[in-house]
Scaffold this motif. Structure first.
Motif, PDB file in Angstrom:
ATOM      1  N   GLU A 140      -9.337 -38.448-104.119  1.00 50.55           N
ATOM      2  CA  GLU A 140      -9.723 -39.617-105.281  1.00 50.55           C
ATOM      3  C   GLU A 140      -9.412 -39.329-106.800  1.00 50.55           C
ATOM      4  O   GLU A 140      -9.403 -38.100-107.127  1.00 50.55           O
ATOM      5  CB  GLU A 140     -11.039 -40.118-105.148  1.00 50.55           C
ATOM      6  N   THR A 141      -9.169 -40.193-107.618  1.00 46.42           N
ATOM      7  CA  THR A 141      -8.989 -39.962-109.167  1.00 46.42           C
ATOM      8  C   THR A 141     -10.116 -39.608-109.744  1.00 46.42           C
ATOM      9  O   THR A 141     -11.382 -39.671-109.135  1.00 46.42           O
ATOM     10  CB  THR A 141      -8.431 -41.152-109.779  1.00 46.42           C
ATOM     11  N   TRP A 142     -10.184 -39.144-111.051  1.00 45.17           N
ATOM     12  CA  TRP A 142     -11.071 -38.626-111.766  1.00 45.17           C
ATOM     13  C   TRP A 142     -12.304 -39.708-111.841  1.00 45.17           C
ATOM     14  O   TRP A 142     -13.493 -39.570-111.958  1.00 45.17           O
ATOM     15  CB  TRP A 142     -10.886 -38.276-113.139  1.00 45.17           C
ATOM     16  N   ILE A 145      -6.525 -41.754-103.531  1.00 47.87           N
ATOM     17  CA  ILE A 145      -5.292 -41.551-103.774  1.00 47.87           C
ATOM     18  C   ILE A 145      -4.354 -41.863-102.584  1.00 47.87           C
ATOM     19  O   ILE A 145      -5.024 -41.562-101.536  1.00 47.87           O
ATOM     20  CB  ILE A 145      -5.400 -40.120-104.144  1.00 47.87           C
ATOM     21  N   GLY A 202       1.328 -38.502-106.626  1.00 49.18           N
ATOM     22  CA  GLY A 202       1.263 -38.720-108.211  1.00 49.18           C
ATOM     23  C   GLY A 202       2.555 -38.653-109.045  1.00 49.18           C
ATOM     24  O   GLY A 202       3.798 -38.394-108.393  1.00 49.18           O
ATOM     25  N   ARG A 215      -7.611 -33.736-121.341  1.00 50.68           N
ATOM     26  CA  ARG A 215      -8.520 -34.511-120.511  1.00 50.68           C
ATOM     27  C   ARG A 215     -10.073 -34.281-120.850  1.00 50.68           C
ATOM     28  O   ARG A 215     -10.545 -33.324-121.111  1.00 50.68           O
ATOM     29  CB  ARG A 215      -8.629 -33.838-119.082  1.00 50.68           C
ATOM     30  N   GLY A 236      -0.717 -38.937-113.414  1.00 49.18           N
ATOM     31  CA  GLY A 236      -1.950 -39.411-112.779  1.00 49.18           C
ATOM     32  C   GLY A 236      -1.654 -39.756-111.094  1.00 49.18           C
ATOM     33  O   GLY A 236      -0.141 -39.456-110.571  1.00 49.18           O
ATOM     34  N   ALA A 237      -2.701 -39.864-110.238  1.00 51.19           N
ATOM     35  CA  ALA A 237      -2.376 -40.111-108.924  1.00 51.19           C
ATOM     36  C   ALA A 237      -1.881 -41.440-108.597  1.00 51.19           C
ATOM     37  O   ALA A 237      -2.130 -42.349-109.349  1.00 51.19           O
ATOM     38  CB  ALA A 237      -3.782 -39.722-108.157  1.00 51.19           C
ATOM     39  N   CYS A 250       3.615 -46.918-110.600  1.00 50.11           N
ATOM     40  CA  CYS A 250       2.569 -46.042-110.705  1.00 50.11           C
ATOM     41  C   CYS A 250       2.858 -45.212-112.270  1.00 50.11           C
ATOM     42  O   CYS A 250       2.095 -44.980-112.957  1.00 50.11           O
ATOM     43  CB  CYS A 250       2.453 -44.957-109.862  1.00 50.11           C
ATOM     44  N   GLU A 288       0.630 -45.529-115.397  1.00 54.19           N
ATOM     45  CA  GLU A 288      -0.170 -44.116-115.999  1.00 54.19           C
ATOM     46  C   GLU A 288       0.250 -44.129-117.414  1.00 54.19           C
ATOM     47  O   GLU A 288      -0.565 -43.551-118.412  1.00 54.19           O
ATOM     48  CB  GLU A 288       0.263 -43.018-115.026  1.00 54.19           C
ATOM     49  N   GLU A 335      -9.853 -41.352-120.453  1.00 52.50           N
ATOM     50  CA  GLU A 335      -9.726 -40.093-119.796  1.00 52.50           C
ATOM     51  C   GLU A 335      -9.496 -38.969-120.614  1.00 52.50           C
ATOM     52  O   GLU A 335      -9.614 -37.958-120.268  1.00 52.50           O
ATOM     53  CB  GLU A 335      -8.777 -40.368-118.648  1.00 52.50           C
TER      54      GLU A 335
END
Length: 149
Positions: free
Chosen positions: A9-11, A16, A23, A43, A61-62, A72, A76, A115
């Motif tokens: 999973e993303t932050w 994902i 990504g 980050r 990014g994912a 995507c 991103e 982020e």
């Protein structure tokens, strides 16, 4: 070349995709007659004072489940930098992570997402020093060689 993704999973907790590529990276650069600089973002969940070099990297990014790879990349790029652009695809040899590039105007405005808490424009030598894992530098260097920067 192969790259193993160890996260699901993303932050911020989004899932994902389980399909390659997982990504994208958008190597974003600007140049004038004598200098090429690459955009790197810091980050927010990594402490600057810790010397943690995993904290710096280009917009990336994912990919979400069912998300188109190019969509995507555009998402991103805009989410992380505020840049609305049309990144160009490369044939970077790692199939698990797609690499795009975008040349921008020298005076472009950057608007960071939650982020990230900082950004800088750096030369290729600095990218190699501050960006990890090594794959991140290799992505930027691939674009540098592709575009004869």
């Amino acid at each position: 070349m192969s790259y193993k993704l160890n996260i699901t999973e993303t932050w911020d907790g989004l899932p994902i995709t389980k399909e390659k590529p997982y990504g994208i990276t958008i190597v974003t650069f600007r140049r004038d007659e004598s200098l090429t600089e690459y955009l790197v973002l810091h980050r927010v969940h990594r402490k600057k004072s810790s010397g943690n070099r995993w904290a710096w990297g280009p917009p990336a990014g994912a990919r979400l489940p069912q998300e188109d790879v190019y969509e995507c990349a555009c998402r991103e790029l805009e989410e992380e930098t505020g840049i609305k652009g049309f990144p160009q695809e490369t044939n970077f040899p790692v199939k698990e992570w797609k690499v795009y590039y975008l040349e921008v105007d020298y005076d472009i405005s950057i608007s960071l997402s939650e982020e990230h808490d900082d950004y800088k424009w750096v030369d290729i030598n600095t990218v190699e020093k501050i960006c990890l894992p090594r794959l991140v530098f290799e992505q930027v260097d691939f674009v540098r060689k592709l575009k004869n920067l």
